[in-house]
Design a protein around this motif. Structure first.
Motif, PDB file in Angstrom:
ATOM      1  N   LEU A 144     -43.365  48.047 -27.361  1.00  0.00           N
ATOM      2  CA  LEU A 144     -43.260  47.784 -25.923  1.00  0.00           C
ATOM      3  C   LEU A 144     -44.620  47.465 -25.310  1.00  0.00           C
ATOM      4  N   ASN A 145     -45.632  48.223 -25.710  1.00  0.00           N
ATOM      5  CA  ASN A 145     -46.974  47.960 -25.176  1.00  0.00           C
ATOM      6  C   ASN A 145     -47.522  46.614 -25.646  1.00  0.00           C
ATOM      7  N   ASP A 146     -47.049  46.141 -26.778  1.00  0.00           N
ATOM      8  CA  ASP A 146     -47.496  44.855 -27.316  1.00  0.00           C
ATOM      9  C   ASP A 146     -46.751  43.684 -26.679  1.00  0.00           C
ATOM     10  N   LEU A 147     -45.456  43.853 -26.456  1.00  0.00           N
ATOM     11  CA  LEU A 147     -44.626  42.734 -26.011  1.00  0.00           C
ATOM     12  C   LEU A 147     -44.473  42.607 -24.492  1.00  0.00           C
ATOM     13  N   LEU A 148     -44.505  43.716 -23.788  1.00  0.00           N
ATOM     14  CA  LEU A 148     -44.306  43.633 -22.336  1.00  0.00           C
ATOM     15  C   LEU A 148     -45.357  42.755 -21.641  1.00  0.00           C
ATOM     16  N   PRO A 149     -46.646  42.820 -22.052  1.00  0.00           N
ATOM     17  CA  PRO A 149     -47.609  41.895 -21.439  1.00  0.00           C
ATOM     18  C   PRO A 149     -47.307  40.426 -21.745  1.00  0.00           C
ATOM     19  N   VAL A 150     -46.708  40.146 -22.894  1.00  0.00           N
ATOM     20  CA  VAL A 150     -46.345  38.760 -23.222  1.00  0.00           C
ATOM     21  C   VAL A 150     -45.227  38.295 -22.285  1.00  0.00           C
ATOM     22  N   LEU A 151     -44.243  39.162 -22.073  1.00  0.00           N
ATOM     23  CA  LEU A 151     -43.165  38.826 -21.141  1.00  0.00           C
ATOM     24  C   LEU A 151     -43.706  38.675 -19.722  1.00  0.00           C
ATOM     25  N   HIS A 152     -44.673  39.522 -19.371  1.00  0.00           N
ATOM     26  CA  HIS A 152     -45.299  39.409 -18.047  1.00  0.00           C
ATOM     27  C   HIS A 152     -45.927  38.025 -17.883  1.00  0.00           C
ATOM     28  N   PHE A 153     -46.600  37.544 -18.922  1.00  0.00           N
ATOM     29  CA  PHE A 153     -47.214  36.214 -18.897  1.00  0.00           C
ATOM     30  C   PHE A 153     -46.143  35.136 -18.696  1.00  0.00           C
ATOM     31  N   CYS A 154     -45.041  35.248 -19.416  1.00  0.00           N
ATOM     32  CA  CYS A 154     -43.942  34.275 -19.274  1.00  0.00           C
ATOM     33  C   CYS A 154     -43.378  34.295 -17.859  1.00  0.00           C
ATOM     34  N   HIS A 155     -43.135  35.481 -17.352  1.00  0.00           N
ATOM     35  CA  HIS A 155     -42.536  35.616 -16.025  1.00  0.00           C
ATOM     36  C   HIS A 155     -43.490  35.141 -14.934  1.00  0.00           C
ATOM     37  N   GLU A 156     -44.787  35.359 -15.137  1.00  0.00           N
ATOM     38  CA  GLU A 156     -45.785  34.843 -14.198  1.00  0.00           C
ATOM     39  C   GLU A 156     -45.747  33.313 -14.152  1.00  0.00           C
ATOM     40  N   LYS A 157     -45.389  32.713 -15.293  1.00  0.00           N
ATOM     41  CA  LYS A 157     -45.248  31.251 -15.368  1.00  0.00           C
ATOM     42  C   LYS A 157     -43.856  30.801 -14.941  1.00  0.00           C
ATOM     43  N   GLN A 158     -43.081  31.759 -14.416  1.00  0.00           N
ATOM     44  CA  GLN A 158     -41.722  31.483 -13.933  1.00  0.00           C
ATOM     45  C   GLN A 158     -40.772  31.045 -15.051  1.00  0.00           C
ATOM     46  N   VAL A 159     -40.952  31.638 -16.222  1.00  0.00           N
ATOM     47  CA  VAL A 159     -40.095  31.319 -17.365  1.00  0.00           C
ATOM     48  C   VAL A 159     -39.362  32.571 -17.823  1.00  0.00           C
ATOM     49  N   ILE A 160     -38.041  32.470 -17.974  1.00  0.00           N
ATOM     50  CA  ILE A 160     -37.209  33.530 -18.534  1.00  0.00           C
ATOM     51  C   ILE A 160     -36.873  33.117 -19.971  1.00  0.00           C
ATOM     52  N   HIS A 161     -37.184  33.950 -20.931  1.00  0.00           N
ATOM     53  CA  HIS A 161     -36.980  33.573 -22.338  1.00  0.00           C
ATOM     54  C   HIS A 161     -35.496  33.427 -22.665  1.00  0.00           C
ATOM     55  N   ARG A 162     -34.694  34.402 -22.278  1.00  0.00           N
ATOM     56  CA  ARG A 162     -33.230  34.413 -22.426  1.00  0.00           C
ATOM     57  C   ARG A 162     -32.716  34.631 -23.849  1.00  0.00           C
ATOM     58  N   ASP A 163     -33.591  34.839 -24.810  1.00  0.00           N
ATOM     59  CA  ASP A 163     -33.085  35.095 -26.161  1.00  0.00           C
ATOM     60  C   ASP A 163     -34.004  36.063 -26.916  1.00  0.00           C
ATOM     61  N   ILE A 164     -34.388  37.143 -26.230  1.00  0.00           N
ATOM     62  CA  ILE A 164     -35.192  38.176 -26.882  1.00  0.00           C
ATOM     63  C   ILE A 164     -34.289  38.978 -27.817  1.00  0.00           C
ATOM     64  N   LYS A 165     -34.653  39.041 -29.085  1.00  0.00           N
ATOM     65  CA  LYS A 165     -33.904  39.792 -30.096  1.00  0.00           C
ATOM     66  C   LYS A 165     -34.826  39.972 -31.302  1.00  0.00           C
ATOM     67  N   PRO A 166     -34.483  40.855 -32.240  1.00  0.00           N
ATOM     68  CA  PRO A 166     -35.380  41.116 -33.381  1.00  0.00           C
ATOM     69  C   PRO A 166     -35.758  39.867 -34.170  1.00  0.00           C
ATOM     70  N   GLU A 167     -34.829  38.926 -34.324  1.00  0.00           N
ATOM     71  CA  GLU A 167     -35.107  37.719 -35.099  1.00  0.00           C
ATOM     72  C   GLU A 167     -36.149  36.825 -34.437  1.00  0.00           C
ATOM     73  N   ASN A 168     -36.313  36.951 -33.136  1.00  0.00           N
ATOM     74  CA  ASN A 168     -37.254  36.099 -32.405  1.00  0.00           C
ATOM     75  C   ASN A 168     -38.575  36.794 -32.093  1.00  0.00           C
ATOM     76  N   ILE A 169     -38.835  37.883 -32.798  1.00  0.00           N
ATOM     77  CA  ILE A 169     -40.109  38.597 -32.663  1.00  0.00           C
ATOM     78  C   ILE A 169     -40.718  38.717 -34.055  1.00  0.00           C
ATOM     79  N   ILE A 170     -41.864  38.102 -34.269  1.00  0.00           N
ATOM     80  CA  ILE A 170     -42.515  38.101 -35.584  1.00  0.00           C
ATOM     81  C   ILE A 170     -43.802  38.923 -35.531  1.00  0.00           C
ATOM     82  N   ARG A 171     -43.976  39.787 -36.534  1.00  0.00           N
ATOM     83  CA  ARG A 171     -45.227  40.524 -36.644  1.00  0.00           C
ATOM     84  C   ARG A 171     -46.204  39.680 -37.472  1.00  0.00           C
TER      85      ARG A 171
END
Length: 366
Positions: A144-171
């Motif tokens: 959560l601490n790693d990904l929430l800032p990334v989502l914050h960046f997207c939302h600041e750019k007015q973008v909703i990802h709409r498909d957050i799921k384990p397959e779409n998150i790569i370590r």
């Protein structure tokens, strides 16, 4: 090896030293630069290839996405075209973030659309889950601490990802950072788009109820991330961790390792079905996640309802009320000067004794 990008080629494998497919004659280099090596994915609207950038001495790996719709119907194909174009636009802007793949190229070749993006070397969280088993609380907090800032960046750019799921998150293997991929379903939230009903897109197990109705919000991504956490903690589909009969989440029953009450409350608030009850911004989630001064973060404390009141009584007020109770029971009037008198503590009257016991309980002395 070079892999032919022609979807109708019967023998797409070629050697590295040729520029045209030996079977169908299709040009093998995309934009005279990117060479596909092998297919790594295929869906209803396209194919994905592992590729190399021949224009650089190190020949770094990259990913070629080919738009190749197999669905039927003009409207469906047109929507697919819009989404493919939209992904290129989103990546062009969002790829500035180190945890989002950068867009390398966007082009047409042989009447087909392509985009080329940065290759992220590593396992996605679905693969990680299959390989290592359920996540624990520490891992979920790190996620959560790693990904929430990334989502914050997207939302600041007015973008909703709409498909957050384990397959779409790569370590990412190089630095162990989590990277959000696949912006094909991403949607701009500018202007009136937020209030306009759109197409229901995303993986049903992880999609917020309002998004299923075509009205995605920034909070919809928060819901999907919460559902992802539930999947990683339980190794179960979010569908199987929700009691539809009672409309409540029951994921805590299937935990592989226990989690704290604080984290449980945070995840529950992330996956609230009603958007107004859910976190509205990722900053709110981060605040609660990292709140150290209290056992329960402030935004998780339920406010008092309008009917609820807090009454703090002084010792004198309590004594007066107890004396009034005695008056009602006995019919005798107690002179004001007897209130708080020392004689009460030595009285042999049974009623007085009971009142003294009640007073002690009220004042915390019993």
């Amino acid at each position: 090896m070079s892999y032919c990008l022609n979807p109708h080629c019967s023998h797409p494998e070629n050697t590295n030293d040729v520029k045209f497919c030996q079977t169908c004659g299709t040009k093998l280099l995309l934009k005279e630069r990117y060479r596909a090596i092998k297919p790594i994915g295929q869906g209803g609207f396209g194919r994905t290839f592992l590729a190399v950038d021949e224009d650089k001495p190190s020949k770094p790996p990259c990913v070629i996405k080919q738009f190749y719709p197999q669905a039927q119907g003009t409207n469906t194909v047109q929507k697919a075209v819009e989404l493919f174009n939209q992904e290129a636009i989103q990546l062009d802007e969002l790829g500035q973030h180190p945890q989002i793949p950068s867009l390398l190229a966007y082009c047409n070749q042989d009447d087909r659309q392509y985009l080329v993006q940065e290759f992220i070397d590593g396992l996605n969280l679905y693969q990680e889950l299959q390989q290592n088993g359920a996540f624990n609380e520490t891992q979920i907090r790190q996620l959560l601490n790693d990904l929430l800032p990334v989502l914050h960046f997207c939302h600041e750019k007015q973008v909703i990802h709409r498909d957050i799921k384990p397959e779409n998150i790569i370590r990412r293997q190089s630095d162990r950072k989590l990277v959000i991929v696949d912006f094909g379903a991403a949607k701009s939230a500018t202007g009136t788009a937020l209030n306009k009903t759109g197409t229901s897109i995303g993986s049903p197990e992880y999609v917020a109820p309002e998004q299923m109705r075509g009205k995605a919000l920034f909070a919809s991504d928060i819901y999907s991330l919460g559902a992802t956490c539930i999947n990683l903690l339980t190794v179960r589909s979010p569908f199987d961790s929700y009691d539809t009969h009672n409309a409540t989440w029951i994921w805590q029953q299937y935990l592989k390792t226990p989690v704290s009450k604080e984290l449980s409350l945070i995840i529950d608030k992330m996956v609230e079905s009603v958007p107004s009850h859910r976190y509205k911004t990722v900053d709110q989630v981060l605040k609660d996640l990292n709140y150290q001064q209290s056992s329960v973060p402030p935004t998780l404390i339920t406010p008092l309802t309008s009917q609820a009141t807090v009454v703090i009584k002084t010792s004198t007020q309590i004594e007066k009320e107890l004396q009034e109770m005695k008056t009602q029971f006995t019919g005798a009037k107690v002179p004001p000067q007897n209130v708080n008198s020392q004689s009460q503590s030595t009285s042999n009257d049974p009623i007085d004794k009971e009142l003294e016991e009640m007073k002690a309980k009220f004042l915390g002395n019993g």
